[in-house]
Enzyme design. Structure first.
Site, PDB file in Angstrom:
ATOM      1  N   ASP A 197      14.140  50.803  15.853  1.00 32.57           N
ATOM      2  CA  ASP A 197      14.849  49.876  14.969  1.00 32.57           C
ATOM      3  C   ASP A 197      13.910  49.346  13.888  1.00 32.57           C
ATOM      4  OD1 ASP A 197      16.924  48.375  14.011  1.00 32.57           O
ATOM      5  OD2 ASP A 197      16.930  46.924  15.650  1.00 32.57           O
ATOM      6  N   GLY A 198      14.485  48.990  12.759  1.00 34.38           N
ATOM      7  CA  GLY A 198      13.724  48.317  11.708  1.00 34.38           C
ATOM      8  C   GLY A 198      13.441  49.163  10.478  1.00 34.38           C
ATOM      9  N   GLY A 254      15.448  49.920   8.021  1.00 32.83           N
ATOM     10  CA  GLY A 254      16.039  49.288   6.836  1.00 32.83           C
ATOM     11  C   GLY A 254      15.168  48.138   6.347  1.00 32.83           C
ATOM     12  N   TRP A 311      12.001  47.680   6.925  1.00 29.95           N
ATOM     13  CA  TRP A 311      10.723  48.228   6.424  1.00 29.95           C
ATOM     14  C   TRP A 311      10.876  48.625   4.948  1.00 29.95           C
ATOM     15  CZ3 TRP A 311       9.035  52.724   4.176  1.00 29.95           C
ATOM     16  CH2 TRP A 311       7.660  52.993   4.218  1.00 29.95           C
ATOM     17  N   HIS A 335      14.232  55.336   6.811  1.00 22.98           N
ATOM     18  CA  HIS A 335      14.585  56.359   7.808  1.00 22.98           C
ATOM     19  C   HIS A 335      13.635  57.560   7.694  1.00 22.98           C
ATOM     20  CE1 HIS A 335      17.945  54.000   8.908  1.00 22.98           C
ATOM     21  NE2 HIS A 335      18.673  54.238   7.835  1.00 22.98           N
ATOM     22  N   SER A 378      23.915  55.986  16.634  1.00 24.67           N
ATOM     23  CA  SER A 378      24.881  55.532  17.643  1.00 24.67           C
ATOM     24  C   SER A 378      26.305  55.824  17.176  1.00 24.67           C
ATOM     25  CB  SER A 378      24.711  54.028  17.887  1.00 24.67           C
ATOM     26  OG  SER A 378      25.320  53.306  16.839  1.00 24.67           O
ATOM     27  N   GLU A 419      28.384  53.777  16.721  1.00 23.53           N
ATOM     28  CA  GLU A 419      28.757  52.682  15.811  1.00 23.53           C
ATOM     29  C   GLU A 419      28.141  52.868  14.410  1.00 23.53           C
ATOM     30  OE1 GLU A 419      27.598  51.992  19.077  1.00 23.53           O
ATOM     31  OE2 GLU A 419      29.698  51.825  19.673  1.00 23.53           O
ATOM     32  N   TRP A 449      28.428  55.097  12.293  1.00 29.64           N
ATOM     33  CA  TRP A 449      29.310  55.673  11.258  1.00 29.64           C
ATOM     34  C   TRP A 449      29.804  54.605  10.298  1.00 29.64           C
ATOM     35  CZ3 TRP A 449      29.073  60.763  11.057  1.00 29.64           C
ATOM     36  CH2 TRP A 449      28.857  61.496  12.228  1.00 29.64           C
ATOM     37  N   LEU A 491       7.094  68.301  27.442  1.00 26.69           N
ATOM     38  CA  LEU A 491       7.938  67.128  27.188  1.00 26.69           C
ATOM     39  C   LEU A 491       9.356  67.519  26.748  1.00 26.69           C
ATOM     40  CD1 LEU A 491       7.871  63.898  26.429  1.00 26.69           C
ATOM     41  CD2 LEU A 491       7.787  64.788  24.116  1.00 26.69           C
ATOM     42  N   LEU A 504      20.564  45.707  23.726  1.00 23.08           N
ATOM     43  CA  LEU A 504      20.639  47.128  24.085  1.00 23.08           C
ATOM     44  C   LEU A 504      21.485  47.963  23.128  1.00 23.08           C
ATOM     45  CD1 LEU A 504      20.823  47.061  27.986  1.00 23.08           C
ATOM     46  CD2 LEU A 504      18.889  47.617  26.519  1.00 23.08           C
TER      47      LEU A 504
HETATM   48  C1  FPP Z   1      17.782  51.666  13.079  1.00 19.75           C
HETATM   49  O1  FPP Z   1      17.134  50.994  12.041  1.00 19.75           O
HETATM   50  C2  FPP Z   1      17.513  53.077  12.935  1.00 19.75           C
HETATM   51  C3  FPP Z   1      18.472  54.032  12.851  1.00 19.75           C
HETATM   52  C4  FPP Z   1      19.904  53.764  12.947  1.00 19.75           C
HETATM   53  C5  FPP Z   1      18.096  55.442  12.659  1.00 19.75           C
HETATM   54  C6  FPP Z   1      16.912  55.864  13.417  1.00 19.75           C
HETATM   55  C7  FPP Z   1      16.455  57.158  12.926  1.00 19.75           C
HETATM   56  C8  FPP Z   1      15.164  57.502  12.772  1.00 19.75           C
HETATM   57  C9  FPP Z   1      14.039  56.639  13.119  1.00 19.75           C
HETATM   58  C10 FPP Z   1      14.804  58.819  12.303  1.00 19.75           C
HETATM   59  C11 FPP Z   1      15.279  59.815  13.310  1.00 19.75           C
HETATM   60  C12 FPP Z   1      14.623  61.051  13.187  1.00 19.75           C
HETATM   61  C13 FPP Z   1      15.120  62.211  13.604  1.00 19.75           C
HETATM   62  C14 FPP Z   1      14.208  63.306  13.716  1.00 19.75           C
HETATM   63  C15 FPP Z   1      16.527  62.413  13.945  1.00 19.75           C
HETATM   64  P1  FPP Z   1      18.005  50.168  11.014  1.00 19.75           P
HETATM   65  O2  FPP Z   1      18.403  51.079   9.917  1.00 19.75           O
HETATM   66  O3  FPP Z   1      19.155  49.529  11.718  1.00 19.75           O
HETATM   67  O4  FPP Z   1      16.984  49.110  10.535  1.00 19.75           O
HETATM   68  P2  FPP Z   1      17.300  47.604  10.137  1.00 19.75           P
HETATM   69  O5  FPP Z   1      17.790  46.916  11.374  1.00 19.75           O
HETATM   70  O6  FPP Z   1      15.985  47.090   9.685  1.00 19.75           O
HETATM   71  O7  FPP Z   1      18.314  47.639   9.034  1.00 19.75           O
END
Ligand code: FPP
Length: 259
Positions: free
Chosen positions: A39-40, A42, A44, A56, A84, A86, A88, A150, A214
């Protein structure tokens, strides 16, 4: 506490390499299955006045680093919450970008994953995924199916409540058709109807970015999991943070309801 101080000392003095830290951590049991809510991204990006998708993209690069380390540490399964059921609801351009990320990641790093003996897997609802996303994942699953290092398990279009409802429907069907008797249904049998049927439950859950919830992730499977939260945003998450989480795990006493 001791471990934490030692790790910081190592970082500050730069006296210990990552390899030495890996060896040190491996002296104690490492979690077999680590699950991460990344998470985070956005926030960042926002902090840098960049579009959310830049976060991302940066987060994707961290997936590579953490996968390599998890493999070196002898972790058996790394489950990453990448999208997730959600998600979408997000703006169209962000969803489209997130659906391109598996292709970009695997297009760049699949040879490395094969070389490093990593097996790619996916859990989630495949039917709603764009064809290009699914193809990239399926190719990676096929190309790595003979590896035995892994397991890199992407939770993609995954939602735990739907998973539990679907499992319940399958249980009911098997009960109606006589495959399953009521007396046979127990926790282990129910688990075998979930998307994680071929994995043990996570030993350690990590969530980044300071959120402590969660978000519909592995609700059944996390019943006895150790949780580790950090304020670090996922794009800033580094090897030292995973090591810190594992050291914290190694200092916990898991009692599974006993004493
Ligand atoms: C949540 O952060 C992150 C996501 C919904 C996407 C996570 C995806 C990646 C880290 C890249 C995945 C890589 C592959 C290889 C599939 P957020 O966007 O909700 O952040 P925020 O809470 O700061 O807005």
């Amino acid at each position: 506490m001791f471990n934490k101080i030692r790790l910081w000392k190592n970082q500050n003095n730069n006296s210990s390499t990552l390899r030495e830290k890996i060896e040190e951590v491996r002296k104690l049991p490492v979690p077999e299955h680590v699950a991460i809510i990344m998470d985070g991204n956005g926030r960042w990006a926002k902090k840098r006045a960049l579009p959310r998708i830049a976060g991302h993209h940066e987060g994707m690069k961290v997936v590579r680093k953490i996968t390599k380390l998890a493999n070196s540490l002898g972790i058996k399964t790394l489950t990453l919450y990448a999208f997730s059921t959600e998600n979408w609801k997000r703006p169209k351009n962000e969803v489209e970008y997130l659906m391109k990320l598996p292709e970009e990641f695997l297009g760049t790093f699949l040879p490395e994953l094969i070389e490093e003996n990593v097996q790619v897997e996916m859990m989630g609802y495949k039917d709603q995924l764009p064809v290009h996303t699914l193809h990239a994942i399926e190719k990676a699953i096929e190309d790595t199916k003979n590896n035995d290092g892994l397991v890199l398990n992407f939770a993609l279009n995954y939602g735990s409540r739907s998973e539990i409802i679907d499992a319940t429907k399958k249980v009911l069907n098997d009960y109606k058709s006589g495959i399953l008797k009521e007396s046979e249904l127990n926790e282990e049998v129910f688990s075998s109807y979930l998307m994680t049927s071929n994995h043990k439950d996570p030993d350690l859950l990590i969530r980044t970015s300071g959120e402590i919830r969660l978000s519909n992730f592995m609700l059944w499977q996390l019943a006895y999991t150790e949780f580790w939260f950090t304020d670090v945003l996922w794009p800033d998450f580094r090897e030292k943070h995973l090591i810190e989480a594992i050291e914290a795990f190694q200092n916990r006493q898991r009692r599974f309801g006993g004493i």
